[in-house]
Design a protein around this motif. Structure first.
Motif, short mmCIF file in Angstrom:
data_model
loop_
_atom_site.label_atom_id
_atom_site.label_comp_id
_atom_site.label_asym_id
_atom_site.label_seq_id
_atom_site.Cartn_x
_atom_site.Cartn_y
_atom_site.Cartn_z
N GLY A 272 -4.36 5.95 -4.39
CA GLY A 272 -5.54 5.11 -4.24
C GLY A 272 -6.79 5.95 -4.08
O GLY A 272 -6.79 6.95 -3.36
N ARG B 280 -4.54 1.28 -4.71
CA ARG B 280 -3.97 1.75 -3.45
C ARG B 280 -2.45 1.59 -3.42
O ARG B 280 -1.78 2.16 -2.57
CB ARG B 280 -4.61 1.03 -2.28
CG ARG B 280 -4.26 -0.44 -2.25
CD ARG B 280 -4.89 -1.11 -1.08
NE ARG B 280 -4.13 -2.34 -0.86
CZ ARG B 280 -4.54 -3.33 -0.13
NH1 ARG B 280 -5.70 -3.27 0.46
NH2 ARG B 280 -3.80 -4.39 0.02
N ASP C 175 0.84 -1.19 0.00
CA ASP C 175 0.00 0.00 0.00
C ASP C 175 0.88 1.25 0.00
O ASP C 175 1.81 1.37 0.80
CB ASP C 175 -0.89 -0.05 1.25
CG ASP C 175 -1.87 1.08 1.30
OD1 ASP C 175 -1.46 2.22 1.57
OD2 ASP C 175 -3.06 0.82 1.07
#
Length: 66
Positions: A30, A37, A10
């Motif tokens: 994201g 993301r 992420d």
């Protein structure tokens, strides 16, 4: 120059880890348009030396577990 990278984790987490190392870099993408993301926007300008770019690459590798 602006460019987007797709990270194996992420992007917000990668940014948090970079901040822990004292580096503010990248914008997690994201939630915007077609980005995932794991996508992060990075910018490099003529004000950044090769040494600075290399340092960012090394720190990203470090926070990504490389």
């Amino acid at each position: 120059m602006d460019f987007t990278v797709r990270l194996p984790i992420d992007a917000a987490e990668a940014r948090r880890r970079l901040l822990e190392k004292g580096v503010l870099a990248g914008i997690p993408l994201g939630g915007f348009s077609f980005f995932t993301r794991n996508d992060m926007l990075l910018t490099v300008t003529e004000a950044h030396s090769k040494r600075h770019v290399d340092l960012l690459v090394d720190l990203l590798d470090s926070v990504l577990g490389g």
